[in-house]
Design a protein around this motif. Structure first.
Motif, PDB file in Angstrom:
ATOM      1  N   VAL A  94      -6.038  22.689-118.171  1.00  0.00           N
ATOM      2  CA  VAL A  94      -7.163  22.539-119.037  1.00  0.00           C
ATOM      3  C   VAL A  94      -8.324  21.626-118.599  1.00  0.00           C
ATOM      4  CG1 VAL A  94      -6.349  23.350-121.151  1.00  0.00           C
ATOM      5  CG2 VAL A  94      -5.894  21.070-120.450  1.00  0.00           C
ATOM      6  N   ALA A  95      -9.530  21.496-118.698  1.00  0.00           N
ATOM      7  CA  ALA A  95     -10.461  20.451-118.294  1.00  0.00           C
ATOM      8  C   ALA A  95     -11.410  20.346-119.572  1.00  0.00           C
ATOM      9  CB  ALA A  95     -11.222  21.003-117.240  1.00  0.00           C
ATOM     10  N   VAL A  96     -11.750  19.117-119.822  1.00  0.00           N
ATOM     11  CA  VAL A  96     -12.394  18.728-120.959  1.00  0.00           C
ATOM     12  C   VAL A  96     -13.727  18.328-120.597  1.00  0.00           C
ATOM     13  CG1 VAL A  96     -12.633  17.174-123.210  1.00  0.00           C
ATOM     14  CG2 VAL A  96     -10.390  17.901-121.876  1.00  0.00           C
ATOM     15  N   ALA A  97     -14.699  19.017-121.351  1.00  0.00           N
ATOM     16  CA  ALA A  97     -16.246  18.762-121.161  1.00  0.00           C
ATOM     17  C   ALA A  97     -16.641  17.247-121.035  1.00  0.00           C
ATOM     18  CB  ALA A  97     -17.202  19.432-121.675  1.00  0.00           C
ATOM     19  N   PRO A  98     -17.357  16.737-120.199  1.00  0.00           N
ATOM     20  CA  PRO A  98     -17.790  15.502-120.121  1.00  0.00           C
ATOM     21  C   PRO A  98     -18.146  14.632-121.483  1.00  0.00           C
ATOM     22  CG  PRO A  98     -18.734  16.323-118.263  1.00  0.00           C
ATOM     23  CD  PRO A  98     -18.221  17.472-119.140  1.00  0.00           C
ATOM     24  N   ARG A  99     -18.865  15.676-122.282  1.00  0.00           N
ATOM     25  CA  ARG A  99     -19.242  15.004-123.703  1.00  0.00           C
ATOM     26  C   ARG A  99     -18.064  15.125-124.896  1.00  0.00           C
ATOM     27  NH1 ARG A  99     -24.775  17.777-125.411  1.00  0.00           N
ATOM     28  NH2 ARG A  99     -23.667  19.537-124.852  1.00  0.00           N
ATOM     29  N   GLY A 100     -17.094  15.785-124.220  1.00  0.00           N
ATOM     30  CA  GLY A 100     -15.857  15.732-125.109  1.00  0.00           C
ATOM     31  C   GLY A 100     -16.045  16.703-126.316  1.00  0.00           C
ATOM     32  N   ASP A 101     -16.886  17.968-126.219  1.00  0.00           N
ATOM     33  CA  ASP A 101     -17.270  18.815-127.279  1.00  0.00           C
ATOM     34  C   ASP A 101     -16.472  20.021-127.205  1.00  0.00           C
ATOM     35  OD1 ASP A 101     -18.758  19.293-124.978  1.00  0.00           O
ATOM     36  OD2 ASP A 101     -20.489  19.813-126.194  1.00  0.00           O
ATOM     37  N   PHE A 102     -16.112  20.271-125.993  1.00  0.00           N
ATOM     38  CA  PHE A 102     -15.235  21.505-125.630  1.00  0.00           C
ATOM     39  C   PHE A 102     -14.294  21.313-124.569  1.00  0.00           C
ATOM     40  CE2 PHE A 102     -18.990  22.433-123.197  1.00  0.00           C
ATOM     41  CZ  PHE A 102     -18.620  23.057-122.204  1.00  0.00           C
ATOM     42  N   LEU A 103     -13.317  22.136-124.261  1.00  0.00           N
ATOM     43  CA  LEU A 103     -12.553  22.070-123.161  1.00  0.00           C
ATOM     44  C   LEU A 103     -12.266  23.678-122.498  1.00  0.00           C
ATOM     45  CD1 LEU A 103      -9.555  23.500-123.818  1.00  0.00           C
ATOM     46  CD2 LEU A 103      -8.986  21.630-124.667  1.00  0.00           C
ATOM     47  N   ILE A 104     -12.062  23.773-121.232  1.00  0.00           N
ATOM     48  CA  ILE A 104     -11.814  25.287-120.705  1.00  0.00           C
ATOM     49  C   ILE A 104     -10.512  25.382-120.411  1.00  0.00           C
ATOM     50  CG2 ILE A 104     -12.459  26.533-118.706  1.00  0.00           C
ATOM     51  CD1 ILE A 104     -14.904  25.965-120.583  1.00  0.00           C
ATOM     52  N   ALA A 105      -9.804  26.424-120.894  1.00  0.00           N
ATOM     53  CA  ALA A 105      -8.273  26.529-120.606  1.00  0.00           C
ATOM     54  C   ALA A 105      -8.271  27.933-119.622  1.00  0.00           C
ATOM     55  CB  ALA A 105      -7.739  26.856-121.801  1.00  0.00           C
ATOM     56  N   ALA A 177      -7.882  27.082-112.465  1.00  0.00           N
ATOM     57  CA  ALA A 177      -8.385  25.809-112.744  1.00  0.00           C
ATOM     58  C   ALA A 177     -10.034  25.762-113.298  1.00  0.00           C
ATOM     59  CB  ALA A 177      -7.922  24.957-111.681  1.00  0.00           C
ATOM     60  N   ALA A 178     -10.317  24.757-113.610  1.00  0.00           N
ATOM     61  CA  ALA A 178     -11.934  24.667-113.926  1.00  0.00           C
ATOM     62  C   ALA A 178     -12.337  23.139-113.511  1.00  0.00           C
ATOM     63  CB  ALA A 178     -11.890  24.899-115.587  1.00  0.00           C
ATOM     64  N   ALA A 179     -13.548  23.229-113.376  1.00  0.00           N
ATOM     65  CA  ALA A 179     -14.121  21.783-112.871  1.00  0.00           C
ATOM     66  C   ALA A 179     -15.428  21.769-113.316  1.00  0.00           C
ATOM     67  CB  ALA A 179     -14.037  21.597-111.538  1.00  0.00           C
ATOM     68  N   PHE A 180     -16.226  20.583-113.911  1.00  0.00           N
ATOM     69  CA  PHE A 180     -17.456  20.609-114.281  1.00  0.00           C
ATOM     70  C   PHE A 180     -18.396  19.917-113.381  1.00  0.00           C
ATOM     71  CE2 PHE A 180     -15.167  20.882-118.141  1.00  0.00           C
ATOM     72  CZ  PHE A 180     -15.618  21.523-119.093  1.00  0.00           C
ATOM     73  N   LEU A 181     -19.228  20.937-113.174  1.00  0.00           N
ATOM     74  CA  LEU A 181     -20.225  20.807-112.016  1.00  0.00           C
ATOM     75  C   LEU A 181     -21.517  19.536-112.417  1.00  0.00           C
ATOM     76  CD1 LEU A 181     -20.534  24.304-110.924  1.00  0.00           C
ATOM     77  CD2 LEU A 181     -19.238  22.566-109.828  1.00  0.00           C
ATOM     78  N   PRO A 182     -21.962  19.145-111.242  1.00  0.00           N
ATOM     79  CA  PRO A 182     -23.180  17.992-111.587  1.00  0.00           C
ATOM     80  C   PRO A 182     -24.119  18.481-112.580  1.00  0.00           C
ATOM     81  CG  PRO A 182     -22.292  17.911-109.401  1.00  0.00           C
ATOM     82  CD  PRO A 182     -21.940  18.958-109.953  1.00  0.00           C
ATOM     83  N   ASP A 183     -24.391  19.909-112.495  1.00  0.00           N
ATOM     84  CA  ASP A 183     -25.532  20.314-113.408  1.00  0.00           C
ATOM     85  C   ASP A 183     -25.192  20.881-114.668  1.00  0.00           C
ATOM     86  OD1 ASP A 183     -24.270  22.658-112.737  1.00  0.00           O
ATOM     87  OD2 ASP A 183     -25.843  23.615-111.373  1.00  0.00           O
ATOM     88  N   GLY A 184     -23.974  20.390-115.098  1.00  0.00           N
ATOM     89  CA  GLY A 184     -23.770  21.016-116.244  1.00  0.00           C
ATOM     90  C   GLY A 184     -22.988  22.445-116.495  1.00  0.00           C
ATOM     91  N   ARG A 185     -22.921  23.078-115.307  1.00  0.00           N
ATOM     92  CA  ARG A 185     -22.325  24.340-115.194  1.00  0.00           C
ATOM     93  C   ARG A 185     -20.739  24.156-115.011  1.00  0.00           C
ATOM     94  NH1 ARG A 185     -25.634  27.955-111.196  1.00  0.00           N
ATOM     95  NH2 ARG A 185     -25.849  25.874-110.054  1.00  0.00           N
ATOM     96  N   ILE A 186     -19.903  25.300-115.133  1.00  0.00           N
ATOM     97  CA  ILE A 186     -18.563  25.379-115.038  1.00  0.00           C
ATOM     98  C   ILE A 186     -18.071  25.993-113.744  1.00  0.00           C
ATOM     99  CG2 ILE A 186     -16.250  25.430-116.054  1.00  0.00           C
ATOM    100  CD1 ILE A 186     -18.241  25.298-118.593  1.00  0.00           C
ATOM    101  N   ALA A 187     -17.081  25.636-112.680  1.00  0.00           N
ATOM    102  CA  ALA A 187     -16.509  26.456-111.962  1.00  0.00           C
ATOM    103  C   ALA A 187     -15.102  26.739-112.247  1.00  0.00           C
ATOM    104  CB  ALA A 187     -16.644  25.680-110.541  1.00  0.00           C
ATOM    105  N   THR A 188     -14.635  27.878-112.205  1.00  0.00           N
ATOM    106  CA  THR A 188     -13.433  28.175-112.326  1.00  0.00           C
ATOM    107  C   THR A 188     -12.915  28.933-111.184  1.00  0.00           C
ATOM    108  OG1 THR A 188     -13.830  30.363-113.405  1.00  0.00           O
ATOM    109  CG2 THR A 188     -13.566  28.209-114.864  1.00  0.00           C
ATOM    110  N   THR A 189     -11.400  28.798-110.911  1.00  0.00           N
ATOM    111  CA  THR A 189     -11.135  29.608-109.599  1.00  0.00           C
ATOM    112  C   THR A 189     -10.282  30.836-110.203  1.00  0.00           C
ATOM    113  OG1 THR A 189      -9.133  28.356-109.813  1.00  0.00           O
ATOM    114  CG2 THR A 189     -10.665  27.674-108.090  1.00  0.00           C
ATOM    115  N   ASP A 190     -10.110  31.911-109.277  1.00  0.00           N
ATOM    116  CA  ASP A 190      -9.349  33.083-109.927  1.00  0.00           C
ATOM    117  C   ASP A 190      -8.608  33.307-108.453  1.00  0.00           C
ATOM    118  OD1 ASP A 190      -8.376  35.754-110.117  1.00  0.00           O
ATOM    119  OD2 ASP A 190      -9.946  36.108-111.434  1.00  0.00           O
ATOM    120  N   LEU A 191      -7.427  33.062-108.675  1.00  0.00           N
ATOM    121  CA  LEU A 191      -6.375  33.087-107.433  1.00  0.00           C
ATOM    122  C   LEU A 191      -6.058  34.441-106.955  1.00  0.00           C
ATOM    123  CD1 LEU A 191      -3.343  30.759-106.600  1.00  0.00           C
ATOM    124  CD2 LEU A 191      -3.192  33.236-106.594  1.00  0.00           C
TER     125      LEU A 191
END
Length: 373
Positions: A94-105, A177-191
């Protein structure tokens, strides 16, 4: 006194953890740590992530296909903040958005990437309206499942159409996994599909989900697993199967692409070593990944503007099957999933090289650390 929340595998995941545990160190800059027991009764909280401003911790309940929030209720205690919220099969990150308003599982078992809302008190909001389930149906040519949990976005198709693994089995999507990018978009990996996906978080009352922006295909069979965002804005991705770290960068049009790759170590053995976590120092000068198999820690130096990496050291991790590690106050804390131990390694302040094992301690099937703030 330095303390860490400790995620672990319970009996349903062939582990011995009873819930989120507590590690506590001595007063002398954490020269030793000891396991102080479970602070929650939670099945297999394998990954932990903090809220950016509240004293709330979110756990991926991997064996239960759910995510749950916990709030600090004492100096070293947590209590549930609401019931578990459905995510997907084998939710492992899980990764939580920088503003704390949602997370990505991210869900390894079924490839789902799930956005779950968070309210002002830190509670999970499972009833978000989301068009991403419709997106999934359109991409895969499948009927929309009425039972899909809210906030579900999912894997598109395999970029290597019709491809199979070396053993003849069909490839399967495994979000990791997920990561929040500097421009506000979200990266996720698909193994499973060898992809890094770039998402946009949709807004407004009619759609609070994820919209697929584009995908970056890595070479087939690499297995992208975990990521770190470098202070330069580059994205470093470690691959479980090919023992590499790929570096991605965004072009002027906002499209991400691979700009470099390097082996985690010149002596890493593909098929024997399986990299797990990727962690960096605060200043971004050094990266560390753990090679499960040889049970070593590989150190890489970041060069140029963040786009180039150089492996420069390899050291004993001090544990068996080092699943997770983090850098803290000039040391590397390592979780040994199969040895039921944690280890503390010193890092050279100047060169970044691991200097040796300072301390080892028993802990039940540890899978992730989170600093207690």
């Amino acid at each position: 006194m330095t303390r860490f929340w400790l995620g672990g595998y319970g009996s349903a995941m062939e582990g011995s953890a009873d819930g989120i545990g507590l590690l506590a160190g001595d007063a002398d800059r954490q020269t030793s740590l000891s396991y102080r027991g479970a602070v929650t009764q939670t099945p297999s909280p394998s990954w932990l992530a903090p809220h950016p401003t509240l004293d709330v911790v979110y756990a991926a309940l991997e064996g239960d296909a759910a995510v749950q929030a916990f709030i600090r209720s004492g100096e070293s205690a947590l209590q549930p903040l609401g019931e578990p919220v459905e995510a997907g099969q084998n939710v492992c990150h899980v990764a939580v958005a920088p503003r704390g308003d949602f997370l990505i599982a991210s869900c390894y078992g079924d490839g789902r990437v799930v956005r779950i809302g968070i309210d002002a008190q830190g509670r999970l909001v499972p009833d978000a309206v989301n068009r991403a389930a419709e997106l999934r149906a359109a991409l895969l040519g499948e009927p929309l499942e009425a039972s899909a949990p809210a906030g579900v976005a999912a894997a598109a198709s395999d970029p290597y159409a019709g491809s199979r693994t070396a053993g003849g089995d069909e490839r399967v999507s495994h979000a990791h996994a997920a990561a929040f990018l500097p421009d506000g978009r979200i990266a996720t990996t698909d193994l499973g599909f060898d992809l890094v996906r770039i998402w946009r978080a949709s807004t407004g009352s009619a759609a609070r989900g994820l919209v697929l922006d584009h995908e970056v295909a890595l070479p087939m069979g690499t297995g992208p697993r975990h990521m770190v965002v470098h202070p330069s804005g580059h994205l470093h991705v470690v691959t479980e199967y090919s023992c590499e770290v790929f570096t991605l960068a965004a072009g002027r049009d906002g499209t991400w692409a691979v700009v470099g790759s390097v082996l985690t170590s010149p002596i890493a053995e593909v098929g024997t070593d399986f990299p797990a976590e990727l962690a960096r120092t605060r200043d971004g000068q050094f990266l560390y990944t753990a090679l499960r198999g040889s049970n070593t820690i590989a150190a890489l130096r970041v060069q140029g503007g963040g786009e180039s990496l150089e492996p420069f050291a390899l050291a004993d991790s001090g544990v068996d099957w080092p699943r997770h590690h983090l850098v803290h106050e000039g040391k590397l804390l390592v979780a040994g999933q199969r040895s039921d131990t944690i280890a503390l390694l010193d890092l050279d302040e100047r060169t970044g090289a691991p200097l040796g094992i300072r301390h080892q301690a028993p802990a039940p099937t540890p899978t992730s650390f989170l600093l207690v703030r």
